[in-house]
Design an enzyme around this catalytic site. Structure first.
Site, mmCIF file in Angstrom:
data_model
loop_
_atom_site.group_PDB
_atom_site.id
_atom_site.type_symbol
_atom_site.label_atom_id
_atom_site.label_comp_id
_atom_site.label_asym_id
_atom_site.label_seq_id
_atom_site.Cartn_x
_atom_site.Cartn_y
_atom_site.Cartn_z
ATOM 1 N N ASP A 79 92.589 50.366 70.636
ATOM 2 C CA ASP A 79 92.147 49.472 71.173
ATOM 3 C C ASP A 79 92.684 48.171 70.298
ATOM 4 O O ASP A 79 93.934 47.554 70.597
ATOM 5 C CB ASP A 79 90.649 49.461 71.409
ATOM 6 N N GLU A 131 93.880 60.742 67.665
ATOM 7 C CA GLU A 131 92.598 59.808 68.021
ATOM 8 C C GLU A 131 92.688 59.648 69.336
ATOM 9 O O GLU A 131 93.476 60.048 70.206
ATOM 10 C CB GLU A 131 93.264 58.347 67.419
ATOM 11 N N ASP A 132 91.336 59.234 69.847
ATOM 12 C CA ASP A 132 91.098 59.120 71.242
ATOM 13 C C ASP A 132 91.803 57.885 71.873
ATOM 14 O O ASP A 132 92.272 57.956 72.936
ATOM 15 C CB ASP A 132 89.429 59.009 71.545
#
Ligand code: 5GP
Length: 185
Positions: free
Chosen positions: A110, A106-107
């Protein structure tokens, strides 16, 4: 997002938070961990589009265990920098994960909503195992209880662009991670 031209485009890049060299070093470490953990066993690397496509491309080329790749598309940010709340899976994985050791690539984590939902969905399909690796983690923004197994970098509460991450679809091609300048019109 409407950008009037190259000057505005450049002004929106406030400051570099993580350099290409720092990313490369962290990628080497993360790939070594994957290689050691799976020790020759095949894995399925699953990337969440679009933000993680650069991370996936770079990490899969450092992995030496047999690996397949798969993609899902989950949308939580619809435009600009504002989270829309609900997560929508707009493209599912083509593989049946029940016969795989799954590594989610995953980037950024958040609020945690996207990965929390994706992990629940994939765990429900009974993979052999499931691990989550994220490039970036913003723990101060969490609204659901979710902790990735590995985070390459922990960052403060700011909106970031580059290395796959966009604002209004721009900036994904920057080779570094930068803070986005909301004021730079
Ligand atoms: P979460 O569901 O954890 O709130 O958010 C996950 C998704 O929101 C990420 O995969 C990414 O697409 C987007 N996102 C969260 N924070 C940022 C940020 O700082 N910059 C960008 N470009 N996208 C972000």
């Amino acid at each position: 997002m409407g950008i009037s031209g190259i000057d505005e485009y450049n002004r929106k890049i406030k400051r570099i938070l993580i350099t290409k060299e720092e990313i490369d070093e962290a990628l080497d470490k993360a790939a070594s961990q994957i290689n050691a953990l799976y020790d020759g066993r095949p894995v399925l690397l699953v990337s969440i589009l679009k933000g993680a496509f650069v991370f996936m491309a770079d990490i899969c080329r450092r992995v030496t265990v047999p690996c397949e790749i798969g993609f899902m598309c989950a949308k939580s940010y619809y435009s600009g920098t504002v989270s829309a709340g609900a997560v929508k899976i707009t493209m599912d994985l083509e593989q049946d994960v029940s016969c795989y050791h799954v590594v989610i690539i995953e980037d950024i984590v958040d609020t945690g909503r996207t990965l929390s939902d994706v992990v629940k969905l994939l765990k429900g399909r009974s993979p052999a195992s499931l691990t989550v690796i994220t490039l970036l983690d913003k723990p101060s923004r969490r609204v659901v209880d979710f902790t990735p197994d590995t985070a390459l970098f922990t960052i403060p509460d700011c909106f970031v662009i580059g290395y796959g991450l966009d604002c209004g679809e721009y900036y994904r091609n920057l080779p570094y991670i930068a803070e986005y300048n909301e004021e730079g019109n």
